[in-house]
Design a protein around this motif. Structure first.
Motif, mmCIF file in Angstrom:
data_model
loop_
_atom_site.group_PDB
_atom_site.id
_atom_site.type_symbol
_atom_site.label_atom_id
_atom_site.label_comp_id
_atom_site.label_asym_id
_atom_site.label_seq_id
_atom_site.Cartn_x
_atom_site.Cartn_y
_atom_site.Cartn_z
ATOM 1 N N ARG A 93 0.835 -1.207 0.000
ATOM 2 C CA ARG A 93 0.000 0.000 0.000
ATOM 3 C C ARG A 93 0.869 1.255 0.000
ATOM 4 O O ARG A 93 0.586 2.241 -0.698
ATOM 5 C CB ARG A 93 -0.908 -0.019 1.234
ATOM 6 N N MET A 94 1.937 1.231 0.775
ATOM 7 C CA MET A 94 2.839 2.382 0.816
ATOM 8 C C MET A 94 3.484 2.629 -0.541
ATOM 9 O O MET A 94 3.619 3.780 -0.976
ATOM 10 C CB MET A 94 3.905 2.174 1.890
ATOM 11 N N VAL A 95 3.895 1.561 -1.213
ATOM 12 C CA VAL A 95 4.492 1.710 -2.544
ATOM 13 C C VAL A 95 3.528 2.421 -3.480
ATOM 14 O O VAL A 95 3.889 3.391 -4.177
ATOM 15 C CB VAL A 95 4.904 0.340 -3.121
ATOM 16 N N ALA A 124 13.954 6.542 -7.122
ATOM 17 C CA ALA A 124 14.347 5.139 -7.287
ATOM 18 C C ALA A 124 13.195 4.319 -7.851
ATOM 19 O O ALA A 124 13.386 3.468 -8.728
ATOM 20 C CB ALA A 124 14.806 4.569 -5.945
ATOM 21 N N PHE A 125 11.971 4.583 -7.380
ATOM 22 C CA PHE A 125 10.798 3.878 -7.907
ATOM 23 C C PHE A 125 10.682 4.102 -9.414
ATOM 24 O O PHE A 125 10.359 3.192 -10.176
ATOM 25 C CB PHE A 125 9.521 4.375 -7.226
ATOM 26 N N ALA A 126 10.895 5.348 -9.837
ATOM 27 C CA ALA A 126 10.723 5.701 -11.247
ATOM 28 C C ALA A 126 11.636 4.893 -12.148
ATOM 29 O O ALA A 126 11.277 4.578 -13.289
ATOM 30 C CB ALA A 126 10.967 7.195 -11.445
ATOM 31 N N THR A 127 12.818 4.554 -11.663
ATOM 32 C CA THR A 127 13.741 3.769 -12.498
ATOM 33 C C THR A 127 13.281 2.334 -12.664
ATOM 34 O O THR A 127 13.765 1.619 -13.549
ATOM 35 C CB THR A 127 15.154 3.765 -11.883
ATOM 36 N N LEU A 128 12.357 1.875 -11.826
ATOM 37 C CA LEU A 128 11.912 0.482 -11.851
ATOM 38 C C LEU A 128 10.648 0.275 -12.676
ATOM 39 O O LEU A 128 10.311 -0.855 -13.025
ATOM 40 C CB LEU A 128 11.653 -0.006 -10.418
ATOM 41 N N LEU A 129 9.944 1.368 -12.975
ATOM 42 C CA LEU A 129 8.657 1.249 -13.648
ATOM 43 C C LEU A 129 8.811 1.335 -15.161
ATOM 44 O O LEU A 129 9.735 1.986 -15.660
ATOM 45 C CB LEU A 129 7.717 2.357 -13.162
ATOM 46 N N GLU A 152 9.935 -6.287 -6.039
ATOM 47 C CA GLU A 152 10.701 -6.603 -4.838
ATOM 48 C C GLU A 152 11.654 -5.463 -4.474
ATOM 49 O O GLU A 152 11.925 -5.213 -3.303
ATOM 50 C CB GLU A 152 11.494 -7.898 -5.042
ATOM 51 N N GLU A 153 12.160 -4.773 -5.486
ATOM 52 C CA GLU A 153 13.064 -3.657 -5.218
ATOM 53 C C GLU A 153 12.346 -2.537 -4.462
ATOM 54 O O GLU A 153 12.908 -1.929 -3.535
ATOM 55 C CB GLU A 153 13.640 -3.116 -6.533
ATOM 56 N N GLU A 154 11.095 -2.280 -4.838
ATOM 57 C CA GLU A 154 10.318 -1.252 -4.138
ATOM 58 C C GLU A 154 10.042 -1.674 -2.698
ATOM 59 O O GLU A 154 10.139 -0.858 -1.768
ATOM 60 C CB GLU A 154 9.008 -1.005 -4.886
#
Length: 228
Positions: free
Chosen positions: A141-143, A209-214, A160-162
């Motif tokens: 939920r936080m992610v 950091a999240f943006a690099t994973l999406l 998993e990284e998030e």
């Protein structure tokens, strides 16, 4: 001349429900102090009851430990926290600060921290059960809420990284209690301010950091395709 015997205090007469609550509260305190290798015989003596009476309420040590888990970890979780984390009328920074201040007041106690650490050392399932609970009820939920607050795609599966980044924040706040109740080390005098500081630092780095994973937005992908 031998010292006179001190009579044992009379056993309190309690209703079955009160007796059960008394045993559970005593077990929480006992295992937090001695670890889960503590014998039920010693626990019964500490409670001023017989071991057979203890087993009338809990047929074995495993049943008692399961009740300790429920008492310390499940019963203290507040479902309102989940609703508050998802309340997008409040800035994400404020939501996280409110939650972690309230959550820290629950988990940063002698019993909570020491039982959690002893369970891990003993190989009990307390830790895995609780951490799975946290992931399902809080971390994912936080992610999503951090993504939305920063204009990122909320529909992509949580990676998993998030989750690991959420862990870094959560563990930092939990570790304050470890420093105090396990290592006996000093902790920040103003816990609320320290929590706020940690969340500010986290939110200044996690969204990027999240943006690099999406996945890249469809519009950006189409522009790249046209250039080719």
């Amino acid at each position: 001349m031998p010292a006179p015997k001190v009579p044992s205090p009379p056993r309190r007469r309690l209703s079955p429900a009160d007796r059960e609550r008394d045993i559970v509260a005593g077990a929480v305190a006992f295992f937090a102090e001695h670890g889960f290798d503590g014998a039920t015989r010693d626990l019964a003596q500490r409670l001023g009851i017989t071991q057979p009476l203890l087993y009338r309420y809990f047929p074995g040590k495993e049943a008692l430990l399961d009740r300790v888990y429920q008492e310390v970890y499940q019963s203290r979780w507040q479902s309102e926290w989940e609703t508050a984390i998802a309340d997008r009328s409040i800035p994400i920074e404020e939501r996280l600060k409110r939650f972690y201040r309230a959550y820290a007041a629950v988990i940063q106690t002698y019993e909570w921290v020491r039982l959690f650490m002893f369970a891990g050392l003993k190989g009990l399932d307390f830790n895995s059960r609780y951490l799975a609970f946290l992931r399902a009820r809080l971390f994912e939920r936080m992610v999503i809420e951090i993504r939305v607050a920063n204009g990122l795609d909320e529909t992509a599966p949580v990676s998993e990284e998030e989750i690991e980044l959420i862990w870094s924040l959560h563990a930092g706040i939990f570790y304050i209690g470890v420093r105090k109740f396990i290592y006996g080390m000093p902790i920040p005098t103003d816990l609320g301010a320290d929590i706020d500081f940690k969340i500010n630092a986290f939110l200044n780095g996690a969204p990027a950091a999240f943006a690099t994973l999406l996945p890249k937005p469809a519009q950006a992908r189409s522009r790249v395709a046209r250039k080719k």
